[in-house]
Design a protein around this motif. Structure first.
Motif, PDB file in Angstrom:
ATOM      1  N   ALA A  15      31.014  37.121  30.908  1.00 61.43           N
ATOM      2  CA  ALA A  15      32.009  36.202  30.343  1.00 61.43           C
ATOM      3  C   ALA A  15      33.125  36.985  29.664  1.00 61.43           C
ATOM      4  CB  ALA A  15      31.345  35.263  29.348  1.00 61.43           C
ATOM      5  N   CYS A  16      34.256  36.307  29.493  1.00 58.77           N
ATOM      6  CA  CYS A  16      35.413  36.919  28.845  1.00 58.77           C
ATOM      7  C   CYS A  16      35.089  37.219  27.385  1.00 58.77           C
ATOM      8  CB  CYS A  16      36.599  35.971  28.938  1.00 58.77           C
ATOM      9  SG  CYS A  16      38.046  36.513  28.007  1.00 58.77           S
ATOM     10  N   TRP A  17      35.416  38.419  26.931  1.00 57.64           N
ATOM     11  CA  TRP A  17      35.074  38.815  25.562  1.00 57.64           C
ATOM     12  C   TRP A  17      35.829  37.989  24.533  1.00 57.64           C
ATOM     13  CZ3 TRP A  17      38.450  41.651  22.076  1.00 57.64           C
ATOM     14  CH2 TRP A  17      39.754  41.745  22.567  1.00 57.64           C
ATOM     15  N   ARG A  18      36.971  37.423  24.964  1.00 53.25           N
ATOM     16  CA  ARG A  18      37.801  36.719  23.997  1.00 53.25           C
ATOM     17  C   ARG A  18      37.446  35.243  23.935  1.00 53.25           C
ATOM     18  NH1 ARG A  18      42.403  37.541  26.208  1.00 53.25           N
ATOM     19  NH2 ARG A  18      42.939  39.566  25.341  1.00 53.25           N
ATOM     20  N   CYS A  19      37.375  34.597  25.116  1.00 50.26           N
ATOM     21  CA  CYS A  19      37.191  33.140  25.095  1.00 50.26           C
ATOM     22  C   CYS A  19      35.836  32.697  25.671  1.00 50.26           C
ATOM     23  CB  CYS A  19      38.324  32.464  25.870  1.00 50.26           C
ATOM     24  SG  CYS A  19      38.272  32.827  27.627  1.00 50.26           S
ATOM     25  N   HIS A  20      35.018  33.647  26.103  1.00 50.49           N
ATOM     26  CA  HIS A  20      33.667  33.389  26.605  1.00 50.49           C
ATOM     27  C   HIS A  20      33.616  32.553  27.887  1.00 50.49           C
ATOM     28  CE1 HIS A  20      32.563  35.178  22.858  1.00 50.49           C
ATOM     29  NE2 HIS A  20      33.193  34.229  22.188  1.00 50.49           N
ATOM     30  N   THR A  21      34.760  32.402  28.543  1.00 49.20           N
ATOM     31  CA  THR A  21      34.759  31.712  29.829  1.00 49.20           C
ATOM     32  C   THR A  21      34.112  32.633  30.869  1.00 49.20           C
ATOM     33  OG1 THR A  21      36.879  30.784  29.188  1.00 49.20           O
ATOM     34  CG2 THR A  21      36.250  30.545  31.501  1.00 49.20           C
ATOM     35  N   ARG A  22      33.406  32.012  31.822  1.00 48.82           N
ATOM     36  CA  ARG A  22      32.767  32.795  32.861  1.00 48.82           C
ATOM     37  C   ARG A  22      33.817  33.523  33.703  1.00 48.82           C
ATOM     38  NH1 ARG A  22      28.540  34.453  33.750  1.00 48.82           N
ATOM     39  NH2 ARG A  22      27.614  33.302  32.025  1.00 48.82           N
ATOM     40  N   VAL A  23      33.609  34.795  33.907  1.00 44.29           N
ATOM     41  CA  VAL A  23      34.593  35.607  34.616  1.00 44.29           C
ATOM     42  C   VAL A  23      34.399  35.490  36.117  1.00 44.29           C
ATOM     43  CG1 VAL A  23      35.301  37.990  35.047  1.00 44.29           C
ATOM     44  CG2 VAL A  23      34.893  37.212  32.712  1.00 44.29           C
ATOM     45  N   GLU A  24      35.499  35.338  36.836  1.00 44.43           N
ATOM     46  CA  GLU A  24      35.439  35.244  38.296  1.00 44.43           C
ATOM     47  C   GLU A  24      35.913  36.557  38.923  1.00 44.43           C
ATOM     48  OE1 GLU A  24      38.034  32.011  39.101  1.00 44.43           O
ATOM     49  OE2 GLU A  24      36.672  30.510  38.228  1.00 44.43           O
ATOM     50  N   GLN A  25      35.642  36.694  40.226  1.00 45.42           N
ATOM     51  CA  GLN A  25      36.146  37.854  40.952  1.00 45.42           C
ATOM     52  C   GLN A  25      37.352  37.421  41.766  1.00 45.42           C
ATOM     53  OE1 GLN A  25      34.647  41.154  40.891  1.00 45.42           O
ATOM     54  NE2 GLN A  25      33.845  40.154  39.065  1.00 45.42           N
TER      55      GLN A  25
END
Length: 795
Positions: free
Chosen positions: A173-183
């Motif tokens: 997840a994104c370190w800032r907003c915790h949204t799941r990171v995509e490729q």
RNA sequence: GCCGAAGUGGUGGAAUGGCAUACACGUCGGUCUCAAAAACCGAUGAGCGCAAGCUCGUAAGGGUUCAACUCCCUUCUUCGGCACCA
């Protein structure tokens, strides 16, 4: 009545500023001390984490100053970054305006804490005199092929609508907003941090004054693993399948090999085999699974047989080729040799699919009795000419043999990847690159720097880089051919800005180079760096990388930028991290209003050692306030002459407190001061003793100490005084208490002269009535005497 | 799984192998006060005892030592990092 902290704090903050008390200049005659705390993101308000971080630093800075060091203690703002853009959209303002307003607020709040910053050195990374040098550094890297553009799968945060570095992805997840990171497949700018991987790893060894856990985290992140690449050959075509292993000693037990489903050879291998259909189905299914699911360790290992065989080059044995989901294309060669007897994953897989096994390192169990893989050390068996060797020894022997035979190659794998630095955002340093249809990628000439970030850009929140919509910015002439060209519209990740700010502080106004070489030679490296553990990898790794790059440019002549590192613990409330979302925030400002900054400083230092977590306690802060008031009242009872006993206690306290502050043990330093004050209350105290007490308190409660110092009639600031020295003659007591143990158990305490002879003491002890019950009628085996401390009689 | 840090009273936390629990918070008691607050003084690990005092006690178990919170081994728990890493 409590002491008038409000007036005092305001008075001295003004006075120090007027006197320029904390301005620092290089002075080759004096020993320097560069104390640095991680600079804040200017959110507008300081929080308890800042208060803790900066209080720890401030005590050290003031202490070192009184010890005679030429102290540099700068402060600035890490001012680029996304929150400014979000705020701009929300409040219909500009990131630039918003950020500068926040900086102004933040500066006021920091000043209210009474920190001894040299504000003349202040820098903000969002100002062009600063980020011009980001661009300069980028171009220097570009020239050396350390900054390059590459198309590849990148981490993409759909919420922030930008790319992320590997270091910025936490648990997927994104370190800032915790949204799941995509490729996402994108063409992006990278810095070749991997060119420095060996140095980044090796030089960790020299960081003797860094916390163990930070070193271990960095070392894990760099992830060096040494092994051998072994060439298996396809049975039919003779095509090579390289596999990577750290256990070449187990090669004779490799009874099958496994490819990742994405492996490029897979298609050829399965073609025309009866297993083809099933294999394709399997590959399709795995490809649909997300990375996160696939790498969760409790999932059952699944796989299919390809129908093809390879040859184990060590013993020319035919082994089946499988495809399995537990083999990852990203690591190693995307193919493994499976040794079920000595690798637990292979063991489980082989049992499930009834694959052959062979023991090659002698363990406790026979093949039949084996319930799990034996991963320990032992003697080689079933391993041809290597039988009888210890496996550790066999590792290098086998590797060597393979290289000679041309069937393998010693290789090292690294986990560290290049650093993705381009962001599709506005509020950052423009990347100084121009795209020309004729000349291709053209760097902006040095004399054209800075590429200024336009103040006006449309913020719609719709995504896409806002800079791309600013025509005057995008459309430029090619520096080479003067033809129409287009600017890069991505900006740099903000971690770029903070990777070298500590060098900028040495000469914040230099317009010649990022920093002046002589100034940096004097001030650097940072003697003490203080900040949160959350930067253990990100910032601290990048900053080390930049330092090594500057070393290669010949701008500095040291390897590592930070000599000592202290990572302070977090501030908790009710056992949880203070955060807005939890609603358990204690606002430093409200505490300053109630008790003053000095009390806040005192409490936060006293409540826990700097490295550990700190539980906020409202009653604890009252206790700190009580202590300062207690010290305040001492002045009412000063006499002409102090007790000689008190003077002794004072010297002991000086010794203790100096040692503790030197070693960042502020909680025990304060305990020592409290004990001293307790003794003062029961003795006769004079001005000299009180003065020394004030000096020792001054780094912790600076306004408070300065005020009382002045009241005692001193004209100079307390911070111009010299840290007191203790007289070691006065540390010795005439009488000491000796602990008498029998068989290690405390039985008696005796007050005796400090220089008593062992014989005399022995006599005294054995004639003591109170000890009789323990030693009577027993044979004395041993008599242990630790001078001035204890006696142990063994019976 | 590997690497790292840690585990001590009611609480935050002290202890170069040598008195476990400094200092503070809390609690209880006292002084002052008409009273309260503040301030000052004192008690405060558990169990037994009228008491002097005794026994137990630093996550659990073992070891080294005259002596272990501290060193070594095993185990457990918590936190952090890395990880189907081959």
């Amino acid at each position: 009545m409590s002491y008038p902290f409000k007036e005092i704090e305001e008075k001295w903050q003004k006075a120090w500023e007027k006197q320029g008390s904390f301005v620092s200049l290089p002075d080759s005659k004096r020993k320097k001390y560069y104390l640095l705390e991680m600079f804040p993101y200017p959110s507008g308000k300081i929080h308890m984490g800042h208060v803790r971080n900066y209080t720890i630093g401030d005590v050290a800075a003031r202490f070192k100053c009184m010890q005679g060091f030429n102290v540099m203690h700068p402060m600035g703002f890490d001012a680029f970054g996304q929150p400014a853009e979000n705020a701009a959209i929300k409040n219909k303002t500009k990131p630039d305006t918003w950020t500068h307003k926040c900086i102004d607020w933040m500066r006021i709040e920091l000043k209210k804490m009474g920190f001894s910053y040299d504000w003349a050195r202040e820098v903000s990374t969002c100002d062009s005199p600063y980020y011009k040098w980001n661009q300069w550094i980028f171009l220097k890297m570009f020239e050396r092929n350390l900054a390059y553009k590459k198309a590849s799968g990148v981490n993409w945060c759909p919420s922030c609508e930008t790319t992320l570095a590997n270091e910025e992805v936490i648990d997927g997840a994104c370190w800032r907003c915790h949204t799941r990171v995509e490729q996402k497949d994108l063409e992006q700018w990278y810095l070749k941090i991997t060119a420095y991987k060996e140095r980044l790893l090796d030089d960790l060894q020299g960081l003797k004054n860094w916390p163990e856990r930070v070193l271990s985290m960095q070392s894990n992140w760099i992830g060096k693993s040494s092994g051998v690449q072994i060439y298996f050959k396809l049975k039919n075509t003779g095509e090579t399948i390289p596999v990577f292993t750290t256990r070449p000693d187990t090669i004779f037990g490799a009874t099958y090999i496994v490819l990742a489903p994405e492996h490029p050879l897979v298609k050829n291998i399965i073609q025309g085999n009866p297993q083809e259909k099933e294999a394709l189905k399997f590959i399709k299914r795995v490809s649909r699974e997300s990375k996160v699911v696939r790498s969760s360790s409790d999932v059952k290992k699944e796989g299919v047989f390809t129908g093809s065989f390879a040859v184990n080059p060590a013993n020319n044995e035919e082994v089946p080729i499988w495809i399995a989901d537990y083999v990852l294309m990203e690591y190693g060669t995307g193919a493994i040799m499976a040794v079920p007897t000595h690798d637990q994953r292979d063991f489980l897989f082989a049992k499930e699919h009834k694959l052959p096994m062979r023991i090659v390192i002698k363990g406790p169990d026979s093949l039949e009795k084996m319930t799990e893989a034996y991963e320990g050390n032992g003697v080689q068996v079933n391993s041809g000419q290597f039988n009888g060797l210890n496996n550790e020894e066999a590792k290098s022997k086998i590797a060597q043999w393979m290289e000679e035979e041309g069937i393998g190659k010693v290789e090292t794998h690294w986990r560290l990847r290049d650093w993705l630095i381009s962001r599709q955002r506005y509020w950052g340093t423009p990347i100084p690159i121009i795209y020309c249809p004729k000349c291709g990628v053209v760097p902006v000439p040095y004399e054209d720097l800075p590429v200024v970030l336009p103040k006006d850009a449309p913020f719609t929140g719709e995504g896409g880089s806002p800079l791309a919509k600013v025509k005057e910015f995008v459309n430029v002439k090619c520096p080479k051919c003067n033809g129409p060209a287009r600017r890069e519209t991505d900006t740099m990740a903000t971690f770029f800005d903070s990777s070298w700010y500590f060098l900028r502080f040495c000469s914040p106004k230099d317009d010649h180079l990022p920093f002046n070489k002589d100034d940096a030679a004097y001030w650097m490296p940072v003697d003490q760096y203080i900040g949160g553990i959350e930067h253990a990898i990100l910032h601290l790794l990048y900053a080390r990388f930049f330092a090594k790059f500057f070393q290669d440019l010949g701008l500095i002549n040291f390897k590592e930028p930070f000599n000592r590192l202290l990572t302070q613990g977090m501030v908790l409330k009710d056992g949880e991290v203070m955060s807005k979302s939890r609603g358990n925030i204690v606002d430093p400002d409200s505490i300053i209003k109630l008790f003053g900054a000095d009390t806040l400083r005192l409490f936060i230092l006293f409540a826990a050692p700097p490295e550990t977590e700190l539980e906020w306690d409202d009653r604890g802060i009252e206790g700190a306030f009580k202590f300062l008031n207690r010290v305040w009242r001492i002045k009412e009872n000063l006499k002409d002459r102090a007790d000689s006993e008190l003077i002794k206690v004072m010297h002991k306290t000086i010794k203790r407190v100096s040692f503790d502050i030197e070693n960042f043990k502020f909680n025990t330093a304060i305990a020592g001061l409290m004990e001293f004050v307790n003794v003062i209350y029961q003795s006769t105290c004079d001005k000299e003793v009180f003065k020394n007490l004030l000096i020792m308190i001054s780094p912790i409660a600076p306004h408070f100490a300065e005020e009382l110092w002045q009241e005692l009639g001193n004209k100079e600031s307390i911070f111009n005084s010299v840290w007191p020295q203790y007289d070691s003659n006065l540390l010795l007591d005439e009488n000491v208490e000796i602990v008498i143990q029998v068989n290690g158990k405390l039985r008696l305490k005796l007050e005796v002269p400090a220089d008593i002879a062992e014989d005399k003491l022995k006599e005294l002890v054995f004639s003591d009535e109170r000890l009789k019950p323990w030693i009577q009628n027993k044979t004395k085996k041993k008599f242990i005497f630790v001078p001035k401390k204890l006696i142990n009689i063994v019976v």
